[in-house]
Design a protein around this motif. Structure first.
Motif, PDB file in Angstrom:
ATOM      1  N   LEU A 137      48.321  13.575  47.270  1.00 44.29           N
ATOM      2  CA  LEU A 137      47.323  12.990  46.376  1.00 44.29           C
ATOM      3  C   LEU A 137      47.952  12.026  45.376  1.00 44.29           C
ATOM      4  CD1 LEU A 137      44.393  12.836  45.537  1.00 44.29           C
ATOM      5  CD2 LEU A 137      44.748  14.868  44.119  1.00 44.29           C
ATOM      6  N   HIS A 138      49.130  12.376  44.872  1.00 40.90           N
ATOM      7  CA  HIS A 138      49.804  11.514  43.902  1.00 40.90           C
ATOM      8  C   HIS A 138      51.089  10.957  44.507  1.00 40.90           C
ATOM      9  CE1 HIS A 138      46.900  12.834  40.971  1.00 40.90           C
ATOM     10  NE2 HIS A 138      47.182  14.089  41.271  1.00 40.90           N
ATOM     11  N   GLY A 139      50.992  10.491  45.745  1.00 47.73           N
ATOM     12  CA  GLY A 139      52.167  10.042  46.490  1.00 47.73           C
ATOM     13  C   GLY A 139      52.520   8.589  46.317  1.00 47.73           C
ATOM     14  N   GLY A 140      51.857   7.892  45.409  1.00 49.24           N
ATOM     15  CA  GLY A 140      52.192   6.495  45.171  1.00 49.24           C
ATOM     16  C   GLY A 140      51.236   5.507  45.807  1.00 49.24           C
ATOM     17  N   HIS A 141      49.967   5.884  45.943  1.00 52.61           N
ATOM     18  CA  HIS A 141      48.978   4.987  46.535  1.00 52.61           C
ATOM     19  C   HIS A 141      48.986   3.619  45.849  1.00 52.61           C
ATOM     20  CE1 HIS A 141      46.337   8.293  48.464  1.00 52.61           C
ATOM     21  NE2 HIS A 141      47.403   8.893  47.963  1.00 52.61           N
ATOM     22  N   GLU A 142      48.796   3.630  44.539  1.00 52.57           N
ATOM     23  CA  GLU A 142      48.648   2.357  43.821  1.00 52.57           C
ATOM     24  C   GLU A 142      49.949   1.578  43.758  1.00 52.57           C
ATOM     25  OE1 GLU A 142      46.676   3.238  40.115  1.00 52.57           O
ATOM     26  OE2 GLU A 142      44.721   3.299  41.114  1.00 52.57           O
ATOM     27  N   SER A 143      51.080   2.258  43.601  1.00 52.33           N
ATOM     28  CA  SER A 143      52.343   1.516  43.567  1.00 52.33           C
ATOM     29  C   SER A 143      52.638   0.899  44.934  1.00 52.33           C
ATOM     30  CB  SER A 143      53.508   2.417  43.122  1.00 52.33           C
ATOM     31  OG  SER A 143      53.749   3.446  44.053  1.00 52.33           O
ATOM     32  N   THR A 144      52.254   1.578  46.010  1.00 52.63           N
ATOM     33  CA  THR A 144      52.430   0.996  47.344  1.00 52.63           C
ATOM     34  C   THR A 144      51.604  -0.271  47.477  1.00 52.63           C
ATOM     35  OG1 THR A 144      52.900   3.150  48.331  1.00 52.63           O
ATOM     36  CG2 THR A 144      52.152   1.415  49.820  1.00 52.63           C
ATOM     37  N   LEU A 145      50.348  -0.209  47.056  1.00 53.31           N
ATOM     38  CA  LEU A 145      49.489  -1.393  47.141  1.00 53.31           C
ATOM     39  C   LEU A 145      50.054  -2.547  46.310  1.00 53.31           C
ATOM     40  CD1 LEU A 145      46.034   0.400  46.930  1.00 53.31           C
ATOM     41  CD2 LEU A 145      47.069  -0.639  48.956  1.00 53.31           C
ATOM     42  N   LEU A 146      50.505  -2.244  45.105  1.00 56.12           N
ATOM     43  CA  LEU A 146      51.037  -3.299  44.241  1.00 56.12           C
ATOM     44  C   LEU A 146      52.312  -3.913  44.817  1.00 56.12           C
ATOM     45  CD1 LEU A 146      50.395  -1.591  40.797  1.00 56.12           C
ATOM     46  CD2 LEU A 146      49.277  -3.661  41.667  1.00 56.12           C
TER      47      LEU A 146
END
Length: 199
Positions: free
Chosen positions: A117-126
């Motif tokens: 759940l907190h595996g870096g979704h948004e940082s991956t996208l950025l």
């Protein structure tokens, strides 16, 4: 028909299913079609290890797929808050396209999936956006005016769609996750039309 390239890497199927949903959204726009492509895994010495044609799924991408597209949707599983190595390896081969400005002015979008759940979704996208900005692409996200973005409990960000697969790497996307993927595909196709990116 103008084509949007939906380029992705997937290990357990979640990102591949997201790619298919993005492609569905693209094809809901009249005059637009989607070209689904993937990239092969890489070895520890960073050489492609797969055959020229995959046994199943989308064909492998070539630089011409990028050159010929009117827009790009880029998808990857999350790997320590960044895109997976095979996709990065492919993007690292695009220096000639960068020199020629082949992608400059084309719209682009990103999507990801992760088993935590907190595996870096948004940082991956950025971080996936960074090479696209270097290519001069115009980034497209998902605005909060899209109600599915506020209703989802399993994945979705304004930077692009995301999917939380859980520890068992469930491929099944939630209703809102599918909606957000299709919304992104439609937005990308419409913006390509508005920018006049027709090849």
């Amino acid at each position: 028909m103008a084509e949007i390239l939906v380029l992705y890497y997937s290990r357990t199927g979640g990102t591949a299913e997201m790619a298919r949903q993005v492609a569905r959204g693209v094809e809901e726009i009249e005059g637009m079609t989607a070209r689904l492509r993937t990239v092969p895994p890489v070895s520890a010495v960073c050489e492609a290890v797969e055959d020229e044609i995959p046994a199943a799924g989308s064909p492998y991408a070539h630089l011409d797929d990028l050159r010929e597209c009117a827009g790009l949707a880029l998808g990857s599983p999350t790997r320590f808050g960044n895109m997976a190595a095979p996709l990065k390896y492919f993007l690292d081969s695009t220096g000639g396209l960068w020199l020629a400005g082949a992608l400059s002015g084309k719209p682009a979008a990103v999507f990801t999936s992760a088993s935590t759940l907190h595996g870096g979704h948004e940082s991956t996208l950025l971080t996936m956006m960074v090479p696209l900005l270097h290519h001069g692409m115009v980034l497209v996200g998902v605005p909060f005016t899209e109600t599915a973005l506020s209703e989802t409990r399993s994945g979705g960000t304004p930077y692009g769609p995301s999917h939380w697969s859980g520890p068992e790497s469930q491929v099944t996307l939630g209703v809102e996750e599918k909606q957000i993927c299709r919304i992104l595909g439609r937005r990308l196709a419409k913006i390509a039309q508005r920018l006049g990116v027709v090849l």
